[in-house]
Motif scaffolding. Structure first.
Motif, mmCIF file in Angstrom:
data_model
loop_
_atom_site.group_PDB
_atom_site.id
_atom_site.type_symbol
_atom_site.label_atom_id
_atom_site.label_comp_id
_atom_site.label_asym_id
_atom_site.label_seq_id
_atom_site.Cartn_x
_atom_site.Cartn_y
_atom_site.Cartn_z
ATOM 1 N N MET A 1 -22.348 -14.990 -44.236
ATOM 2 C CA MET A 1 -22.532 -13.791 -43.061
ATOM 3 C C MET A 1 -22.993 -14.180 -41.904
ATOM 4 N N SER A 2 -22.697 -13.181 -40.760
ATOM 5 C CA SER A 2 -22.933 -13.571 -39.432
ATOM 6 C C SER A 2 -23.926 -12.370 -39.115
ATOM 7 N N VAL A 3 -25.009 -12.105 -39.693
ATOM 8 C CA VAL A 3 -25.814 -10.705 -39.117
ATOM 9 C C VAL A 3 -26.943 -11.497 -38.746
ATOM 10 N N GLU A 4 -27.138 -10.891 -37.512
ATOM 11 C CA GLU A 4 -28.411 -11.374 -36.528
ATOM 12 C C GLU A 4 -29.609 -10.571 -36.907
ATOM 13 N N ALA A 5 -30.681 -11.222 -36.349
ATOM 14 C CA ALA A 5 -31.939 -10.791 -36.916
ATOM 15 C C ALA A 5 -31.995 -9.170 -36.419
ATOM 16 N N ASP A 6 -31.550 -8.571 -35.549
ATOM 17 C CA ASP A 6 -31.470 -7.195 -35.195
ATOM 18 C C ASP A 6 -30.585 -6.288 -36.007
ATOM 19 N N GLY A 7 -29.763 -6.959 -37.028
ATOM 20 C CA GLY A 7 -28.878 -6.174 -37.743
ATOM 21 C C GLY A 7 -27.549 -6.275 -37.268
ATOM 22 N N SER A 8 -27.167 -6.757 -36.019
ATOM 23 C CA SER A 8 -25.924 -6.798 -35.640
ATOM 24 C C SER A 8 -25.038 -7.904 -36.163
ATOM 25 N N VAL A 9 -23.715 -7.691 -36.285
ATOM 26 C CA VAL A 9 -22.851 -8.379 -36.740
ATOM 27 C C VAL A 9 -22.201 -9.223 -35.549
ATOM 28 N N ARG A 10 -22.016 -10.611 -35.723
ATOM 29 C CA ARG A 10 -21.724 -11.366 -34.738
ATOM 30 C C ARG A 10 -20.732 -12.440 -35.077
ATOM 31 N N HIS A 11 -19.366 -12.503 -34.510
ATOM 32 C CA HIS A 11 -18.573 -13.452 -34.648
ATOM 33 C C HIS A 11 -17.892 -14.205 -33.419
ATOM 34 N N GLU A 12 -17.727 -15.224 -33.468
ATOM 35 C CA GLU A 12 -16.896 -16.118 -32.369
ATOM 36 C C GLU A 12 -15.698 -16.922 -32.696
ATOM 37 N N VAL A 13 -14.962 -16.999 -31.690
ATOM 38 C CA VAL A 13 -13.585 -17.636 -31.956
ATOM 39 C C VAL A 13 -13.421 -18.617 -30.475
ATOM 40 N N VAL A 14 -12.742 -19.481 -30.427
ATOM 41 C CA VAL A 14 -12.358 -20.150 -29.233
ATOM 42 C C VAL A 14 -10.822 -20.300 -29.488
ATOM 43 N N PRO A 78 -11.920 -10.426 -16.442
ATOM 44 C CA PRO A 78 -11.465 -10.991 -17.594
ATOM 45 C C PRO A 78 -12.753 -11.420 -18.518
ATOM 46 N N ASN A 79 -14.070 -10.679 -18.231
ATOM 47 C CA ASN A 79 -15.310 -11.423 -18.690
ATOM 48 C C ASN A 79 -15.553 -10.368 -20.051
ATOM 49 N N LEU A 80 -15.294 -8.958 -20.135
ATOM 50 C CA LEU A 80 -16.341 -8.139 -21.141
ATOM 51 C C LEU A 80 -15.447 -6.927 -21.206
ATOM 52 N N ILE A 81 -15.225 -6.611 -22.320
ATOM 53 C CA ILE A 81 -14.854 -5.166 -23.069
ATOM 54 C C ILE A 81 -16.053 -4.658 -23.953
ATOM 55 N N ALA A 82 -16.336 -3.420 -23.883
ATOM 56 C CA ALA A 82 -17.346 -2.865 -24.811
ATOM 57 C C ALA A 82 -16.811 -1.502 -25.058
ATOM 58 N N PHE A 83 -17.062 -1.316 -26.552
ATOM 59 C CA PHE A 83 -16.450 0.229 -27.178
ATOM 60 C C PHE A 83 -17.136 0.768 -27.865
ATOM 61 N N SER A 84 -17.410 1.869 -28.110
ATOM 62 C CA SER A 84 -18.039 2.650 -29.131
ATOM 63 C C SER A 84 -17.283 2.494 -30.445
ATOM 64 N N TRP A 85 -17.915 2.408 -31.581
ATOM 65 C CA TRP A 85 -17.509 2.392 -32.908
ATOM 66 C C TRP A 85 -17.733 3.877 -33.668
ATOM 67 N N HIS A 121 -21.303 -6.825 -32.833
ATOM 68 C CA HIS A 121 -21.142 -5.302 -33.135
ATOM 69 C C HIS A 121 -22.559 -4.854 -33.374
ATOM 70 N N ARG A 122 -23.083 -4.141 -32.485
ATOM 71 C CA ARG A 122 -24.597 -3.876 -32.647
ATOM 72 C C ARG A 122 -24.831 -2.278 -32.490
ATOM 73 N N HIS A 123 -26.332 -2.099 -32.820
ATOM 74 C CA HIS A 123 -26.676 -0.710 -32.722
ATOM 75 C C HIS A 123 -26.125 0.097 -34.117
ATOM 76 N N LEU A 124 -25.709 -0.662 -35.095
ATOM 77 C CA LEU A 124 -25.260 -0.126 -36.398
ATOM 78 C C LEU A 124 -26.108 0.782 -37.211
ATOM 79 N N TYR A 125 -27.609 0.830 -36.951
ATOM 80 C CA TYR A 125 -28.540 1.622 -37.380
ATOM 81 C C TYR A 125 -28.387 3.140 -36.992
ATOM 82 N N ARG A 126 -27.742 3.149 -35.809
ATOM 83 C CA ARG A 126 -27.642 4.700 -35.313
ATOM 84 C C ARG A 126 -26.657 5.389 -36.380
ATOM 85 N N HIS A 127 -25.923 4.797 -37.123
ATOM 86 C CA HIS A 127 -25.110 5.396 -38.014
ATOM 87 C C HIS A 127 -25.958 6.199 -38.972
#
Length: 162
Positions: A1-14, A78-85, A121-127
Motif C-alpha cells: 500500500m502507498s498510504v502516507e502517515a496522514d492517511g493520504s494515498v500516494r502513487h508515482e510514475v515516471v 505543465p506543473n500541477l492539476i488538483a481536483f476534488s473527489w 489523494h488527500r483529506h480522505l477523512y472528510r468523507h
C-alpha cells in the motif's frame, strides 16, 4: 500500500514524455478512466475534464446523461492539476461537497524527455464514516494504480506516434 502517515494515498510514475506533454496526456481522462468505473445507469460515452480551475469533471452517458464527480481546484500547466473527489465511501456522488477529498497531481521534469508524475489523494477523512474503506479501494490494484497504468500506456502510445 502507498498510504502516507496522514492517511493520504500516494502513487508515482515516471513517463518518457516531456513535462508539458505528460501534463496534457493526464488531463485526457477519457483515455485513462476505466469505463467500468461508472456511477451512471448507462454505459459511459466519455469522461470530460474541463481544463481550467473551476471546471467540472464528469462522465457523460451514451444517452446524454451526466454525472459530475469532481471539480478542478487548480490548473497550472505543465506543473500541477488538483481536483476534488466527490465520490463517497459508498461509491456514489457526495451530496455534501464539504465531505469530499482532493487529488493533487504534480509533474516534474527528471531528465531529457522524462517526467515524474506524483498523484496524492488527500483529506480522505472528510468523507466521514467509511473513509478508510474508500482509501483502501483507491489504493488497491483497481484504484489509482489502474489509472496510472492506463496513463503510462497512453504515454507510451504518444511516444510511439511522435
Amino acid at each position: 500500500m502507498s498510504v502516507e502517515a496522514d492517511g493520504s494515498v500516494r502513487h508515482e510514475v515516471v513517463v518518457d514524455l516531456p513535462q508539458e506533454e505528460a501534463f496534457w496526456a493526464f488531463t485526457d481522462l477519457d483515455r485513462i478512466k476505466p469505463r467500468e468505473h461508472n456511477t451512471l445507469t448507462v454505459p459511459i460515452a466519455r469522461t470530460v475534464l474541463e481544463a481550467h480551475a473551476g471546471g467540472d469533471i464528469y462522465d457523460q452517458g451514451v444517452d446524454g446523461s451526466i454525472c459530475r464527480w469532481g471539480r478542478v481546484l487548480a490548473f497550472d500547466p505543465p506543473n500541477l492539476i488538483a481536483f476534488s473527489w466527490d465520490i463517497g465511501p459508498n461509491w456514489q456522488v457526495a451530496a455534501d461537497l464539504e465531505r469530499t477529498s482532493e487529488v493533487k497531481v504534480t509533474f516534474v521534469r527528471v531528465g531529457q524527455g522524462r517526467t515524474n508524475v506524483t498523484l496524492v489523494h488527500r483529506h480522505l477523512y472528510r468523507h466521514g464514516s467509511g473513509w478508510k474503506s474508500l482509501r483502501h479501494g483507491l489504493d488497491i490494484e483497481d484504484g489509482w494504480p489502474l489509472y496510472l497504468d492506463r496513463y503510462r500506456a497512453l504515454t507510451r502510445g504518444e511516444q510511439e506516434r511522435a
